[in-house]
Design an enzyme around this catalytic site. Sequence first.
Site, PDB file in Angstrom:
ATOM      1  N   LYS A  75       0.455 -14.967 -17.085  1.00  0.00           N
ATOM      2  CA  LYS A  75      -0.468 -14.741 -15.971  1.00  0.00           C
ATOM      3  C   LYS A  75      -1.787 -15.436 -16.284  1.00  0.00           C
ATOM      4  O   LYS A  75      -2.241 -15.421 -17.433  1.00  0.00           O
ATOM      5  CB  LYS A  75      -0.674 -13.224 -15.791  1.00  0.00           C
ATOM      6  CG  LYS A  75      -1.477 -12.831 -14.558  1.00  0.00           C
ATOM      7  CD  LYS A  75      -1.502 -11.316 -14.384  1.00  0.00           C
ATOM      8  CE  LYS A  75      -2.236 -10.881 -13.143  1.00  0.00           C
ATOM      9  NZ  LYS A  75      -2.216  -9.392 -12.988  1.00  0.00           N
ATOM     10  N   SER A 150      -0.592  -7.773  -8.533  1.00  0.00           N
ATOM     11  CA  SER A 150      -1.262  -9.054  -8.586  1.00  0.00           C
ATOM     12  C   SER A 150      -0.560 -10.092  -9.462  1.00  0.00           C
ATOM     13  O   SER A 150      -0.838 -11.276  -9.331  1.00  0.00           O
ATOM     14  CB  SER A 150      -2.697  -8.875  -9.110  1.00  0.00           C
ATOM     15  OG  SER A 150      -2.680  -8.386 -10.449  1.00  0.00           O
ATOM     16  N   SER A 174       0.221  -3.730 -11.123  1.00  0.00           N
ATOM     17  CA  SER A 174       0.387  -5.173 -10.943  1.00  0.00           C
ATOM     18  C   SER A 174       1.495  -5.837 -11.744  1.00  0.00           C
ATOM     19  O   SER A 174       1.749  -7.023 -11.553  1.00  0.00           O
ATOM     20  CB  SER A 174      -0.923  -5.896 -11.254  1.00  0.00           C
ATOM     21  OG  SER A 174      -1.745  -5.825 -10.131  1.00  0.00           O
TER      22      SER A 174
HETATM   23  N1  GLN Z   1      -2.891  -3.662  -6.457  1.00  0.00           N
HETATM   24  C1  GLN Z   1      -3.845  -2.941  -7.262  1.00  0.00           C
HETATM   25  C2  GLN Z   1      -5.252  -3.424  -6.969  1.00  0.00           C
HETATM   26  O1  GLN Z   1      -5.397  -4.202  -6.118  1.00  0.00           O
HETATM   27  C3  GLN Z   1      -3.508  -3.056  -8.699  1.00  0.00           C
HETATM   28  C4  GLN Z   1      -3.932  -4.315  -9.300  1.00  0.00           C
HETATM   29  C5  GLN Z   1      -3.552  -4.453 -10.729  1.00  0.00           C
HETATM   30  O2  GLN Z   1      -2.769  -3.660 -11.267  1.00  0.00           O
HETATM   31  N2  GLN Z   1      -4.149  -5.420 -11.362  1.00  0.00           N
HETATM   32  O3  GLN Z   1      -6.186  -3.002  -7.570  1.00  0.00           O
END
Ligand code: GLN
Length: 477
Positions: A75, A150, A174
Amino acid sequence: MTTAVSLAAEVRSGSRSARAAVDESLVAITADVRELNTFLSVQGEEAQARADEIDAAVAAGRDPGPLAGVPVALKDNLCTRGIATTCGSRILEGWLPPYDATVVESLRRAGAVVVGKTNMDEFAMGSSTENSAFGPARNPRCPSKVPGGSSGGSAAAVAAGFAPLALGSDTGGSIRQPAALCGVVGMKPTYGRVSRYGLVAFASSLDQIGPFATSVEDAALLFDVIAGHDPLDSTSLPSDAEPTRPGVHDGVEGVRVGLCRELVDGCAADVAARVQQAADALADAGAKVDEISVPEFSYGLSAYYLIAPAEASSNLARYDGVRYGLRVDGEDVEAMNTATRTAGFGAEVKRRVMLGTYALSAGYYDAYYAQAQRVRTLVMRAFDRAYESVDVLIGATAPTTAFDLGAKVHDPMAMYMNDVCTIPSNLSGHPAISVPYGTGDDGLPVGVQVLAPALAETLLFRVARVVEAHAPEGAGS
Ligand code: GLN
């Protein structure tokens, strides 16, 4: 696709070259006929050189490590020395980290080969990878759908067969949510088990790095490589735990499983049906399965969307046009700072910074931030209570299968709802994993989530392996 376990075994025995494996991965990435926009950068030459080193080591009778020659996608919020690390943001464009994240060093020591950096929601804020400044990634199972987020690029890279393994980060889901939507395994470790040194911070009390893989055993192998104490991360846990992979096939005889109502109710009927089916499979395999209710989980989402933005607003203050990446000039420092942040951050990041700043501001701090922390404590205690009567919990990973690109971009609340089942484990710091379990009515992958107490990764993988072994045919790529 070949698993990392078997590929590494072949490379170590000399029956397959690391170079051939890496070249195969690079060819697939470059071809990307479906235009999945999975990678933000590809390190082809570096990867080939590294693969040649591994082959040379094998030829010289040395053991390159448990991930010998295995291509891994990272990532793009994991720092790689001299290689762009954008976090999916314009504000970091042109920034080259002066050091490697600890997980990147661990991978290298284990013989893995980094092939590229994957697309992601800007600063890991999002559930669809549509908040990337470099265009959305697409779901390899169905390119008109989102891959989740994400870490959507990492999930898609593994699902598309570009690399057998990838790393992501999980602050509110994410890793697990994109894993579910793409039909791969994704796991969030116990907070502190994997070093965060070199992970660009989003919400520091929640962020954890974890593996994506095509099988539970591969995920356990990658977890074992990246876990362990790191003096460079002050929240790293002091002691090294046992490797988890040797126990992966130990089964679930006598394990007490709680089918958690709050992690199923509110999910789409096809998803809920798969979770029930997985629970039945665990019971058939010898587990003792009971329904359990943990009402406090319902408040997790609200607490998270105060705590995470609060921490983000503080962490992102460092992007001031002076220290990293982008600078847009202005008449004085304040004007430069404002112009840089206005141009460099996307809409969702700005929304989070504003939410977080508001929640931390004098007069509102107690009502919002402090209250959210109290709710976080209640969620932790609720877990403790649940784990008095069961060893693990299961539920859905995401409330639905993958949705259409564009379907939720203008509705932040609908987007946030994707995390309703994953957030409790982030608030508590506990480990959790998503395992592909057949498909929904639309033929797209469903993920079943297994949750375990702190440091119970070995048990988590064991249960996940049984779920995997009983999974109905998944969605093929
Ligand atoms: N979708 C969640 C957010 O937008 C989690 C994001 C993540 O785990 N980095 O905060």
